[in-house]
Scaffold this motif. Sequence first.
Motif, PDB file in Angstrom:
ATOM      1  N   PRO A  38       1.049  -1.425  -0.263  1.00 34.22           N
ATOM      2  CA  PRO A  38       0.079  -0.264  -0.135  1.00 34.22           C
ATOM      3  C   PRO A  38       1.103   1.796   0.378  1.00 34.22           C
ATOM      4  N   VAL A  39       0.160   1.630  -0.416  1.00 30.88           N
ATOM      5  CA  VAL A  39       1.239   3.236  -0.816  1.00 30.88           C
ATOM      6  C   VAL A  39       0.109   4.880  -0.591  1.00 30.88           C
ATOM      7  N   PRO A  40       0.476   5.106   0.967  1.00 28.22           N
ATOM      8  CA  PRO A  40      -0.246   5.932   1.936  1.00 28.22           C
ATOM      9  C   PRO A  40       0.555   7.826   1.598  1.00 28.22           C
ATOM     10  N   GLU A  41      -0.623   8.614   1.924  1.00 23.17           N
ATOM     11  CA  GLU A  41      -0.341   9.539   1.038  1.00 23.17           C
ATOM     12  C   GLU A  41      -0.120  10.279   0.241  1.00 23.17           C
ATOM     13  N   VAL A  42      -1.372   9.416  -1.122  1.00 26.53           N
ATOM     14  CA  VAL A  42      -1.036  10.508  -1.856  1.00 26.53           C
ATOM     15  C   VAL A  42      -2.174  10.903  -2.096  1.00 26.53           C
ATOM     16  N   SER A  84     -18.614   8.077 -16.497  1.00 32.71           N
ATOM     17  CA  SER A  84     -17.102   7.527 -16.664  1.00 32.71           C
ATOM     18  C   SER A  84     -16.369   8.445 -16.655  1.00 32.71           C
ATOM     19  N   TYR A  85     -15.175   7.749 -15.873  1.00 31.43           N
ATOM     20  CA  TYR A  85     -13.961   8.271 -14.894  1.00 31.43           C
ATOM     21  C   TYR A  85     -13.394   7.919 -15.537  1.00 31.43           C
ATOM     22  N   ARG A  86     -11.639   8.526 -15.735  1.00 32.69           N
ATOM     23  CA  ARG A  86     -10.539   8.050 -15.430  1.00 32.69           C
ATOM     24  C   ARG A  86      -9.813   8.553 -14.255  1.00 32.69           C
ATOM     25  N   VAL A  87      -9.137   7.344 -13.360  1.00 26.99           N
ATOM     26  CA  VAL A  87      -8.426   7.782 -12.071  1.00 26.99           C
ATOM     27  C   VAL A  87      -7.126   7.341 -12.247  1.00 26.99           C
ATOM     28  N   TRP A  88      -6.457   7.981 -11.443  1.00 27.11           N
ATOM     29  CA  TRP A  88      -5.005   7.813 -11.736  1.00 27.11           C
ATOM     30  C   TRP A  88      -4.666   8.556 -10.526  1.00 27.11           C
ATOM     31  N   ALA A  89      -3.421   8.171  -9.458  1.00 23.14           N
ATOM     32  CA  ALA A  89      -2.679   8.144  -8.346  1.00 23.14           C
ATOM     33  C   ALA A  89      -1.449   8.923  -8.372  1.00 23.14           C
ATOM     34  N   TYR A  90      -0.496   9.670  -7.932  1.00 21.45           N
ATOM     35  CA  TYR A  90       0.518  10.501  -8.210  1.00 21.45           C
ATOM     36  C   TYR A  90       0.944  11.092  -6.660  1.00 21.45           C
ATOM     37  N   LEU A 112     -11.286  -0.763  -6.599  1.00 19.90           N
ATOM     38  CA  LEU A 112      -9.959  -0.480  -7.697  1.00 19.90           C
ATOM     39  C   LEU A 112      -9.250  -0.496  -6.865  1.00 19.90           C
ATOM     40  N   ARG A 113      -8.076  -1.050  -8.419  1.00 15.12           N
ATOM     41  CA  ARG A 113      -6.781  -1.373  -7.423  1.00 15.12           C
ATOM     42  C   ARG A 113      -5.537  -0.551  -8.641  1.00 15.12           C
ATOM     43  N   LEU A 114      -4.989   0.730  -8.084  1.00 11.90           N
ATOM     44  CA  LEU A 114      -4.014   1.575  -8.705  1.00 11.90           C
ATOM     45  C   LEU A 114      -2.858   1.551  -8.724  1.00 11.90           C
ATOM     46  N   VAL A 115      -1.774   0.639  -9.742  1.00 16.45           N
ATOM     47  CA  VAL A 115      -0.404   0.306  -9.221  1.00 16.45           C
ATOM     48  C   VAL A 115       0.166   1.712  -9.521  1.00 16.45           C
ATOM     49  N   LEU A 116       1.137   1.914  -8.588  1.00 17.73           N
ATOM     50  CA  LEU A 116       1.409   3.638  -8.446  1.00 17.73           C
ATOM     51  C   LEU A 116       2.758   3.111  -8.454  1.00 17.73           C
ATOM     52  N   PRO A 117       3.739   3.030  -9.789  1.00 18.11           N
ATOM     53  CA  PRO A 117       5.739   2.054  -8.870  1.00 18.11           C
ATOM     54  C   PRO A 117       6.373   3.526  -8.517  1.00 18.11           C
ATOM     55  N   GLU A 118       7.367   2.609  -7.890  1.00 15.83           N
ATOM     56  CA  GLU A 118       8.543   4.147  -6.829  1.00 15.83           C
ATOM     57  C   GLU A 118       8.733   4.855  -8.192  1.00 15.83           C
ATOM     58  N   PRO A 119       8.667   6.308  -7.996  1.00 13.32           N
ATOM     59  CA  PRO A 119       9.522   6.987  -8.565  1.00 13.32           C
ATOM     60  C   PRO A 119      11.009   6.839  -9.071  1.00 13.32           C
ATOM     61  N   GLY A 120      10.809   7.333 -10.069  1.00  9.14           N
ATOM     62  CA  GLY A 120      12.618   7.905 -10.498  1.00  9.14           C
ATOM     63  C   GLY A 120      12.859   8.710 -10.291  1.00  9.14           C
ATOM     64  N   LYS A 121      14.575   8.938 -10.761  1.00  6.14           N
ATOM     65  CA  LYS A 121      14.586  10.784  -9.934  1.00  6.14           C
ATOM     66  C   LYS A 121      16.412  10.792 -11.411  1.00  6.14           C
ATOM     67  N   VAL A 122      15.935  12.320 -11.543  1.00  4.70           N
ATOM     68  CA  VAL A 122      16.981  12.526 -13.083  1.00  4.70           C
ATOM     69  C   VAL A 122      18.112  13.149 -12.729  1.00  4.70           C
ATOM     70  N   ILE A 123      19.430  13.074 -12.700  1.00  2.08           N
ATOM     71  CA  ILE A 123      20.386  14.174 -12.181  1.00  2.08           C
ATOM     72  C   ILE A 123      22.001  14.000 -13.365  1.00  2.08           C
ATOM     73  N   GLY A 124      22.151  14.914 -13.314  1.00  6.67           N
ATOM     74  CA  GLY A 124      23.570  15.505 -14.527  1.00  6.67           C
ATOM     75  C   GLY A 124      24.108  16.721 -13.718  1.00  6.67           C
ATOM     76  N   THR A 125      25.173  17.011 -14.736  1.00  8.19           N
ATOM     77  CA  THR A 125      25.619  18.477 -14.544  1.00  8.19           C
ATOM     78  C   THR A 125      24.833  18.927 -16.019  1.00  8.19           C
ATOM     79  N   LEU A 126      25.153  20.435 -15.658  1.00  6.77           N
ATOM     80  CA  LEU A 126      25.003  21.614 -17.050  1.00  6.77           C
ATOM     81  C   LEU A 126      26.370  22.009 -17.327  1.00  6.77           C
ATOM     82  N   ALA A 127      26.704  22.516 -18.611  1.00  5.25           N
ATOM     83  CA  ALA A 127      28.206  23.072 -18.986  1.00  5.25           C
ATOM     84  C   ALA A 127      27.693  24.182 -20.305  1.00  5.25           C
TER      85      ALA A 127
END
Length: 196
Positions: A38-42, A84-90, A112-127
Motif C-alpha cells: 500500500p502507498v499512503p499519503e498520495v 465514466s471517469y479516468r482515475v489516477w494516483a500520483y 479499484l486497485r491502482l498501481v503506482l510504481p516507485e518514482p525515479g530520479k534524473v541527475i546530471g551536470t550542465l555546462a
Amino acid sequence: SALTDVDLTGVAKKDDLRLVLDITGVIAGIVVDGAGEPVPEVSVSAFPDVFSGGDMESMALGGFSTATTDGGGAFTIRGVPDGSYRVWAYRSMGTNPFAERGVTAKPGDTNLRLVLPEPGKVIGTLALDTGDVPKAAQVLYNGGMPSQVVAGKFEISDLSPGEMDLVFRGPEFTETYKRDVKIEAGKTTDLGKVTV
C-alpha cells in the motif's frame, strides 16, 4: 450538486437559487506500489473520461475530484456524478498526473486497485560549450515544475517511470532539449554532462 442553469438576460439579480448536494456517487479502492505494498499519503484524482462517454460540461466546470490515500493506501472519492471517469494516483502536485495511465471507473466502483510504481530520479551536470558553468539555469520536464540548476548540477525527483523530454533554459545559452530520457521505477538516471 447538479449543474443548474441561471438566466440573467432579463434580470439583474437572481436570489432564489437553490443548489442541492444530492450527488452521492462514490469511487474507492487502494493504491499499491510495484511490489503490491500500500502507498499512503498520495493523491488520487477522478476526471471525466470524455473518450468513454464522460460529460464535457462536467469536465469544464467541475474538473478533478480528488482524495488522498490513508495509511493503508485506501482512498474514497465522494460526490461523483454518473458517467465514466479516468482515475489516477500520483505522489505530488509537482508531478504530472496524466503521466500515469490510470484506470476507467464509474460511480459505484469501490474495489479499484491502482498501481503506482516507485518514482525515479534524473541527475546530471550542465555546462556551456565553453566549459563554464551557467550562472543561472532551469531544467523543465513535460508536465512538471521547473527545477533550478545549482552550481551546474541538477536533480529532479518523484518522476513517473517512462520516457520524458527535458528542456534546459537560461540567459546565457539557447534553449536545449534532451529527448526520450528513460525513467525507471526506483532508479536514478544519470545524464552525465549536458552541454548547452
